[in-house]
Design an enzyme around this catalytic site. Structure first.
Site, PDB file in Angstrom:
ATOM      1  N   HIS A   1       1.153  -1.360   0.056  1.00  0.00           N
ATOM      2  CA  HIS A   1       0.021   0.144  -0.002  1.00  0.00           C
ATOM      3  C   HIS A   1       0.845   1.082  -0.249  1.00  0.00           C
ATOM      4  CE1 HIS A   1      -3.686   2.563   1.382  1.00  0.00           C
ATOM      5  NE2 HIS A   1      -2.165   3.647   2.056  1.00  0.00           N
ATOM      6  N   GLU A   2       1.769   0.917   1.242  1.00  0.00           N
ATOM      7  CA  GLU A   2       2.472   2.614   1.096  1.00  0.00           C
ATOM      8  C   GLU A   2       3.342   2.321   0.101  1.00  0.00           C
ATOM      9  OE1 GLU A   2       2.137   5.071   2.517  1.00  0.00           O
ATOM     10  OE2 GLU A   2       0.437   4.033   3.945  1.00  0.00           O
TER      11      GLU A   2
ATOM     12  N   HIS B   1       2.201   3.828  -3.079  1.00  0.00           N
ATOM     13  CA  HIS B   1       2.150   6.255  -3.527  1.00  0.00           C
ATOM     14  C   HIS B   1       3.228   6.598  -3.574  1.00  0.00           C
ATOM     15  CE1 HIS B   1      -1.687   6.323  -0.912  1.00  0.00           C
ATOM     16  NE2 HIS B   1      -1.117   5.647   0.323  1.00  0.00           N
TER      17      HIS B   1
END
Length: 199
Positions: A10-11, A14
């Site tokens: 998820h990170e 980004h």
């Protein structure tokens, strides 16, 4: 394993998209890595989960946010929304991936239970944790991803007013968790998943 993948990818999503759209902050700081140690956040990965376990008996948390300098993006307003959406979208893709794994395992012939049973449990947990993280991160309260998406898509005056909630956003989200409101939402997501996956 599913939790580590869910929060780390998820990170990284980004940071990776921000890099592609003009901001190399996460890349330069070495945050575009699947090494979970690089993504541990004192509050979100340690303190909040322990606090929730001790108070409501459920663990929930997040990884250290990947740093993004939104002013470096090619089109700051549009690209901020895209970068914010990358994390939840990564969770959606992982949820689909775990679902495909479950479907494939169910095709195995009898006699493979010793292998298939733990993989099915892992796949189910991977599916649930990614869907819950996706829904949680899409809540339109900054600093959640949904808040950044909303502030970017709303007319500038409304987006500015919403962005002013950011210093209090974490407290608001924790209050929603402790009040049970978000758990009701998560339960609805779980029920939807159970209806969606029928073997």
């Amino acid at each position: 394993i599913p939790t580590l993948f869910a929060i780390v990818i998820h990170e990284v999503a980004h940071g990776w998209l921000a890099w592609k759209l003009g901001d190399d902050t996460a890349y330069v700081l070495g945050r575009l890595t699947l090494n979970p140690l690089k993504h541990i956040d004192l509050i979100g990965t340690i303190i909040v989960p322990i606090f929730l376990i001790l108070t409501v008996g459920v663990a929930f948390g997040w990884a250290k946010p990947v740093p993004v300098n939104f002013q470096n993006l090619h089109h700051p307003r549009r690209d901020t929304a895209l970068v914010a959406a990358a994390g939840p979208f990564a969770n959606l893709l992982m949820a689909i991936g775990w679902t495909m794994l479950i479907k494939i395992i169910h095709l195995l012939p009898d006699g493979f239970e010793q292998l298939s049973t733990p993989l099915i449990y892992m796949g189910m947990f991977g599916l649930f944790i990614n869907m819950i993280l996706m829904v949680f991160n899409l809540i339109p309260i900054p600093p959640a991803d949904g808040g950044r998406i909303a502030t970017s898509l709303l007319p500038a005056p409304l987006g500015y007013q919403l962005s002013r909630l950011e210093p209090f956003g974490l407290i608001i989200l924790l209050m929603l968790l402790l009040s049970g409101i978000l758990w009701s939402l998560f339960d609805m997501v779980n029920q939807f998943i159970l209806q969606l996956i029928k073997f």
